[in-house]
Design an enzyme around this catalytic site. Structure first.
Site, PDB file in Angstrom:
ATOM      1  CD  GLU A  62      -6.179  13.532   1.092  1.00 31.30           C
ATOM      2  OE1 GLU A  62      -5.649  12.552   0.487  1.00 31.30           O
ATOM      3  OE2 GLU A  62      -7.157  14.337   0.778  1.00 31.30           O
ATOM      4  CB  SER A 106      -6.892   8.883  -3.766  1.00 35.32           C
ATOM      5  OG  SER A 106      -6.903   9.223  -2.572  1.00 35.32           O
ATOM      6  CB  SER A 107     -11.104   5.914  -0.796  1.00 31.06           C
ATOM      7  OG  SER A 107     -10.207   4.881  -1.000  1.00 31.06           O
ATOM      8  CG  ASN A 164      -3.791   5.993  -4.026  1.00 34.55           C
ATOM      9  OD1 ASN A 164      -3.671   5.017  -4.849  1.00 34.55           O
ATOM     10  ND2 ASN A 164      -4.723   5.596  -3.101  1.00 34.55           N
ATOM     11  N   GLY A 215      -6.938   8.363   4.027  1.00 35.29           N
ATOM     12  CA  GLY A 215      -5.933   8.643   4.927  1.00 35.29           C
ATOM     13  C   GLY A 215      -5.544  10.035   5.154  1.00 35.29           C
ATOM     14  CB  SER A 220      -3.801   9.344   0.704  1.00 36.67           C
ATOM     15  OG  SER A 220      -4.120   9.362  -0.426  1.00 36.67           O
ATOM     16  N   GLY A 221      -2.755   6.403   0.039  1.00 32.05           N
ATOM     17  CA  GLY A 221      -1.674   5.508  -0.728  1.00 32.05           C
ATOM     18  C   GLY A 221      -1.100   4.280  -0.171  1.00 32.05           C
ATOM     19  CB  THR A 267      -8.604   1.023  -1.049  1.00 31.49           C
ATOM     20  OG1 THR A 267      -9.075   2.116  -0.343  1.00 31.49           O
ATOM     21  CG2 THR A 267      -9.891   0.414  -1.834  1.00 31.49           C
TER      22      THR A 267
HETATM   23  N1  ATP Z   1      -1.061  -5.094  -0.829  1.00 30.91           N
HETATM   24  C1  ATP Z   1      -0.695  -4.553  -2.173  1.00 30.91           C
HETATM   25  N2  ATP Z   1      -0.181  -5.398  -3.167  1.00 30.91           N
HETATM   26  C2  ATP Z   1       0.087  -4.719  -4.412  1.00 30.91           C
HETATM   27  N3  ATP Z   1      -0.197  -3.530  -4.396  1.00 30.91           N
HETATM   28  C3  ATP Z   1      -0.680  -2.564  -3.387  1.00 30.91           C
HETATM   29  C4  ATP Z   1      -0.981  -3.228  -2.153  1.00 30.91           C
HETATM   30  N4  ATP Z   1      -1.631  -2.300  -1.464  1.00 30.91           N
HETATM   31  C5  ATP Z   1      -1.642  -1.287  -2.148  1.00 30.91           C
HETATM   32  N5  ATP Z   1      -1.113  -1.419  -3.328  1.00 30.91           N
HETATM   33  C6  ATP Z   1      -1.087  -0.425  -4.277  1.00 30.91           C
HETATM   34  O1  ATP Z   1      -1.054   1.005  -3.846  1.00 30.91           O
HETATM   35  C7  ATP Z   1      -2.118   1.526  -4.332  1.00 30.91           C
HETATM   36  C8  ATP Z   1      -2.757   2.387  -3.492  1.00 30.91           C
HETATM   37  O2  ATP Z   1      -3.387   1.533  -2.561  1.00 30.91           O
HETATM   38  P1  ATP Z   1      -4.907   1.937  -2.015  1.00 30.91           P
HETATM   39  O3  ATP Z   1      -5.763   2.563  -3.036  1.00 30.91           O
HETATM   40  O4  ATP Z   1      -5.316   0.655  -0.959  1.00 30.91           O
HETATM   41  O5  ATP Z   1      -4.624   3.292  -0.978  1.00 30.91           O
HETATM   42  P2  ATP Z   1      -5.335   3.905   0.300  1.00 30.91           P
HETATM   43  O6  ATP Z   1      -4.690   3.650   1.489  1.00 30.91           O
HETATM   44  O7  ATP Z   1      -6.699   3.322   0.016  1.00 30.91           O
HETATM   45  O8  ATP Z   1      -5.245   5.357  -0.248  1.00 30.91           O
HETATM   46  P3  ATP Z   1      -6.442   6.378   0.098  1.00 30.91           P
HETATM   47  O9  ATP Z   1      -6.503   7.013   1.142  1.00 30.91           O
HETATM   48  O10 ATP Z   1      -6.082   7.470  -1.051  1.00 30.91           O
HETATM   49  O11 ATP Z   1      -7.822   5.938  -0.542  1.00 30.91           O
HETATM   50  C9  ATP Z   1      -3.033   0.514  -5.048  1.00 30.91           C
HETATM   51  O12 ATP Z   1      -3.745   1.091  -6.077  1.00 30.91           O
HETATM   52  C10 ATP Z   1      -1.967  -0.596  -5.414  1.00 30.91           C
HETATM   53  O13 ATP Z   1      -1.422  -0.195  -6.892  1.00 30.91           O
HETATM   54 MG    MG Z   2      -8.382   3.939  -0.376  1.00 28.87          MG
END
Ligand code: ATP
Ligand code: MG
Length: 1068
Positions: free
Chosen positions: A431, A201-202, A198, A429, A148-149, A153
């Site tokens: 967690e 977070s999805s 996050n 992800g 997660s994070g 996404t």
């Molecule tokens: N390529 C990137 N460039 C800039 N910031 C990023 C990038 N990837 C992720 N982030 C930052 O990290 C945060 C978390 O990313 P994201 O929501 O994609 O995580 P996740 O893997 O989908 O987590 P979860 O499993 O909780 O959904 C985003 O809100 C953003 O602020």
């Molecule tokens: Mg996500």
């Protein structure tokens, strides 16, 4: 940094010329020389900045060292190089800051370029998947994993954006692209929330299919959603929030909208929003997000009514949260907040009293009878929460379906069969929280499954494949997490089966009995521990109500509290019934009446999840995967912080080291012989256009022709294995070049064919036109012939009937004869009066012809007359007289005709003045020298004959010898011969007269004509055939005999006659 100098020789070998001191040049390059020489090439194509560390872990010198691995990640992370490859797997480290690497220019840079030619990027993975889909027509999927994070996404959004920008588009496709992109903010608003890990977070799993048509344009999409964390609707841990949409509505909703929904602009007012005590997050702008979501809903195709209904539901969940209970003495619960019920009743269109009862009672069916049993305060509150979760959860599913309907490609000619698909998996992800519940159990189970898939598709399958293909291979050890998956999902023995069993069994089943059952059943499993089973050390960090799973990614303690309820996911029947009554259109779709009559027990949440995961695995297995492994650099969501412990942990559980080892030992590319041959056969004359022998021989011939070196490839049983991407790329490049010549050939063939077709068409047209024209001509000719035959026939008939009176049979002929005669006449009219020619007329026109001839003659005469002068007229008159007198009577007349008569033959000076004087005023009209023959002896004497007004005078020199009055002139005789002798007879009674005068003139015709005119004696000229008698005074007679001879002789004959011999003329 030193300059990299590379020399590439055609064999593909790389030779690095030694430096001055024979040392190597660049620490990056030297490491790669040797069998990995080609990789230096890849590196060299990049900018110096890109070459920080190695851009592909495969290039790491010490590829078994985790330290080296992490050091490489760190170096690159420091330079903001967040992407690194392990072969074709992309490792991405969340930068937690915006990097300028997602612009349109970047997208263009990666478009259609070979994977290794540019620096690692999520766009390279996207492009590679897209191109594989296009060229090999195989469905693809991009699996994005990480905790997660870690940025899953975000990565999935980048992929989507890349396709939206770079794929071919039309107006229709543009709408789909917009909808695909806009589905993200909507789903995130309803399905994402701030968690401790996050801020966005999805809280649901998402698998999205992007469908492409044969041109490679995105034409549709479909989303599968997995297990939404519904419990978040009613409860959030400290520091966490409910789903974004609640805050967005309260912060961003317009005043009157909030009024309509009965909401206040204060999240603190709502029980469901205060649990985490974190209404505001600095990284989130709810107000702006609200606008984005509102716009996105419109783009996706939500009407204002749809939005209204949807927001009514969101608001009603908040109102439900604020429904409070009191407890009666009996312990029965009652509702203390009537105003909430009022709002609820209005928003979801259910009668207030029905709602009230449903929220405080439970319907029991005992012995076929329905009974309403009151609930106590606690039960009522959990019924209320169950309702909220059910409403929200089902609405979320409805939302996904609605988006799917809008993304559906509705073209009849398009079926999913001919669509190509790229799937995008962005699922929650792995967690670990302080307190982990049923949701974490499901989420981590899901990650366990994905890891299993990864192992199946990369590590295990790769090694299995080498073995199956008979490729010499040293197996790489890796941890296969199948054992953990089995622990969770195995039938009868797995945790989910045990949980279901506890949920379904009669009696007092509870979360604790479930835990006990687990201990009994899977207690001995190496990946399962409970407080009771643990050793002393572990016991210290475990609660009594917890069980621990040793996941591939780490250990997680799960608190069994709520497991049964959450798995049962029960909603009291009367609450369902109440919802079925709703007037809200969305709710009526979410709560189906059939559900009430369906006696079958619904599947438990865990089983549902297990089934849907199994389906997902099947979907993913059927596609060619690309992997994006996301790594989270720190727990503080901070940019630039590289927490080595955290990262090492992720590198470990993501299996990246094993992945690298397999990759290093393996082959970058493999293809079935037929596929390989089919694609590249055009590059070798022996295999083009078709290879007839065994496939393996074909491939072998082909690669030898391409100059592959033995270490670059291996031939398996059914596949060719190519060690370096470079080798393949060189082949691809050669194909690219070859394509041009193939295309030219195709073009030429096509042009030839199309021109030939065009020519044939033209020719056919020309022939048709010719045939028509010939037809027309032939018809015209035939008609002319017919007419001609008809004319000839009429002619012949006319000719046969020509003597008959005019009748239909001959009228044409007759007319024609007339016509042709007249036409001929008009062309051949006589030119002058002497021209006597005249066409012979047909009998019918004889009379007319005669008239015409006369008219013509008259006309000519008239014309002639008009042109003659008076002198000539006078001449002609005289000639006329001469003609009347002599024509056909006297031999020398014809000779005289062409000779013009002169006015006189003697001029003034020729006549003696005395004679002139003697003649007085009488005007002389004509004078001519004549010869006079004496009446007796016929002696010839030269005299002049002068014709005066009243008389003719015969003069000799100065004497007037004889005057003959015209009145006394009896007549004139002349012979018919050619002589010029003539006799002027005078009246004899006159004694003074000496008798008739015998004269001879050389111009006898002229002279006698003049005499006849002057004396008006035209009818008195006698032309004698034989002799001429004349009187010689006093009754005596003389005779002149005329004979023809050779010359003119005038002499006295023996008989006393005057003998005149006249020369014979040709004319007589
Ligand atoms: N390529 C990137 N460039 C800039 N910031 C990023 C990038 N990837 C992720 N982030 C930052 O990290 C945060 C978390 O990313 P994201 O929501 O994609 O995580 P996740 O893997 O989908 O987590 P979860 O499993 O909780 O959904 C985003 O809100 C953003 O602020
Ligand atoms: Mg996500």
């Amino acid at each position: 940094m030193m300059e990299l100098r590379i020399q590439l020789i055609p064999t593909g070998e790389i030779i690095l010329p030694p430096g001055k001191n024979g040392e190597s040049y660049c620490h990056n390059c030297t490491k790669a020389v040797g069998s990995d020489g080609v990789r230096v090439m890849m590196e060299s194509a990049l900018t110096a900045r890109d070459r920080v560390g190695v851009q592909d872990f495969v290039l790491l010198e010490n590829h078994t060292s985790e330290v080296a691995f992490i050091e490489n990640l760190r170096k690159r992370f420091k330079e903001n190089l967040i992407y690194t490859y392990i072969g074709s797997v992309l490792v991405s480290v969340n930068p937690y800051k915006d990097l300028e690497i997602y612009t349109k220019q970047h997208m263009e840079r990666y478009r259609g370029v070979n994977f290794y030619e540019v620096s690692p990027h999520i766009y390279a993975v996207s492009d590679n998947a897209y191109r594989s889909m296009r060229t090999e027509r195989r469905d693809q999927c991009i699996l994005i994993s990480g905790e997660s994070g870690a940025g899953k996404t975000e990565a999935s959004k980048k992929v989507l954006q890349y396709y939206a920008v770079t794929c071919p588009a039309s107006d229709k496709v543009q709408t789909v692209k917009d909808r695909l992109l806009q589905s993200n903010p909507v789903l995130e608003a309803f399905g994402n929330a701030k968690t401790l890990r996050n801020d966005n977070s999805s809280r649901f799993g998402k698998y999205m299919d992007i469908q492409f048509d044969f041109k490679g344009a995105p034409v549709g999409g479909h989303i599968l959603n997995y297990l939404l964390e519904k419990s978040r609707v009613v409860h959030q841990s400290h520091g966490e929030r409910n789903f974004h949409i609640f805050y967005q509505l309260i912060e961003g909703g317009e005043e009157d909208l909030l009024r309509r929904l009965g909401l206040e602009r204060n999240a603190q007012q709502y029980q469901y929003l205060v649990k985490g005590n974190c209404p505001k997050v600095s990284s989130i702008n709810d107000r702006n997000d609200w606008k984005v979501v509102r716009k996105a809903l419109t783009v996706i195709g939500f009407t204002d009514d749809d939005v209204e209904e949807l927001l009514n539901i969101i608001a009603s969940v908040l109102h439900l949260g604020n429904v409070q209970y009191g407890s009666e003495e009996s312990g029965n619960a009652y509702i203390t907040t009537d105003s909430q019920i009022k709002y609820l009743s209005r928003l979801i269109g259910v009668d207030g009293s029905v709602l009230k009862e449903a929220l405080t009672h439970k319907k029991i069916i005992a012995k076929g009878e329905e009974l309403m049993s009151p609930l106590n305060q606690e039960q009522a509150a959990s019924a209320r929460d169950a309702l909220s979760k059910a409403i929200y959860g089902r609405t979320f599913t409805w939302l996904v379906n609605k988006i799917n309907a809008s993304l559906e490609f509705k073209d009849s000619s398009f079926s999913s069969k001919n669509a190509s698909v790229i799937g995008l998996l962005d699922i929650y992800g792995f967690e670990v929280f302080q307190n982990n519940s049923f949701e974490q159990f499901c989420i981590n189970y899901c990650n366990e499954k994905l890891q299993q898939l990864f192992i199946e598709l990369t590590l295990k399958s790769e090694q299995d494949e080498y073995e199956a293909e008979g490729i010499t291979w040293e197996p790489v050890q890796y941890f296969n997490n199948k054992i953990i998956c089995d622990l969770v999902e195995e039938k009868f023995k797995g945790i989910i089966s045990i949980l279901d069993e506890e949920c379904l069994r009669p009696g007092d089943a509870s979360d604790i009995t479930f835990l006990e059952k687990l201990e009994d059943t899977v207690g001995g499993h190496p990946h399962f521990v409970t407080h009771k089973l643990a050793d002393g050390k572990t016991r210290k960090v475990m609660g009594r109500e917890e069980f621990r799973l040793l996941h591939y990614a780490g250990e997680v303690n799960y608190n069994v509290n709520g497991f049964l309820d959450k798995n049962n996911d029960l909603l009291f029947r009367n609450l369902k019934e109440a919802m079925c009554m709703s007037e809200n259109k969305i709710l009526t779709q979410c709560f189906d009446r059939e559900e009430l009559t369906d006696k079958k027990r619904p599947e438990t949440a865990a089983t549902q999840f297990k089934t849907s995961l199994a389906q997902l695995m099947e979907i993913l297995m059927s596609k060619e995967p690309s992997y994006v492994r996301c790594i989270k650099p720190n727990d503080a969501k901070q940019a630039g912080r590289f927490d080595e412990v955290l990262i090492r942990h992720q590198v470990k559980y993501l299996g990246l080291m094993e992945n690298l080892r397999v990759r290093r030992a393996g082959f970058a590319y493999r293809r079935r012989y037929e596929t390989f041959l089919q694609r590249y056969k055009s590059l070798c004359p022996e295999t083009w256009p078709n290879w007839q022998g065994r496939l393996v021989d074909g491939v072998s011939t082909l690669v030898k022709h391409l100059g592959y070196k033995p270490e670059e490839y291996k031939l398996g049983r059914t596949k060719i294995f190519i060690r370096f991407p470079k080798t393949l790329f060189a082949t691809e490049d050669a194909l690219e070049v070859r394509k041009h010549s193939l295309a030219t050939k195709l073009q030429a063939c096509w042009k030839g064919y199309s021109q030939k077709t065009k020519y044939r068409k033209l020719r056919r047209s020309a022939i048709v036109i010719q045939a028509w024209w010939r037809g027309i001509l032939a018809r015209r000719r035939a008609q002319r012939r017919r007419q001609a035959a008809e004319t000839i026939r009429r002619f012949i008939k006319g000719f046969i009937y020509r003597h008959q009176p005019r009748c239909p049979e001959n009228e044409y002929f007759l007319d024609y004869v007339r016509y042709s005669f007249l036409m001929k006449l008009s062309r051949n009219l006589p030119k002058n009066v002497l021209d006597k020619s005249w066409p012979t007329p047909p009998p019918a026109l004889a009379e007319a012809s005669e008239h015409l001839r006369k008219l013509c003659m008259q006309n000519m005469v008239w014309k002639y007359c008009k042109t003659i002068s008076p002198e000539w007229k006078h001449q002609l008159e005289q000639k006329m007289v001469a003609s009347e007198i002599f024509k056909d009577k006297k031999d020398n007349y014809p000779q005289s005709v062409p000779k013009l008569f002169v006015s006189t033959r003697l001029n003034g000076e020729d006549i003696n003045p005395k004679v002139v004087q003697a003649l007085g005023t009488d005007k002389m009209k004509y004078a001519v020298p004549v010869t006079k023959y004496d009446r007796k002896g016929y002696k010839a004497r030269s005299r002049q004959l002068l014709l005066m007004g009243n008389s003719a005078i015969i003069a000799e020199e100065a004497k007037v010898k004889q005057r003959i009055d015209y009145s006394a002139l009896k007549g004139i005789s002349v012979s018919s011969l050619s002589d010029g002798v003539f006799v002027i007879h005078v009246v004899c009674e006159d004694n003074k007269q000496k008798g008739d005068v015998v004269l001879q003139s050389d111009h006898v015709i002229e002279t006698l004509t003049k005499v006849a005119i002057c004396a008006d004696k035209i009818n008195s000229i006698n032309i004698s055939q034989g002799s001429i008698k004349f009187t010689v005074g006093q009754g005596k007679e003389g005779i002149i005999d005329f004979t023809s001879g050779s010359e003119l002789i005038v002499a006295k004959a023996k008989n006393g006659h005057l003998s005149v011999t006249a020369p014979r003329l040709n004319s007589r």
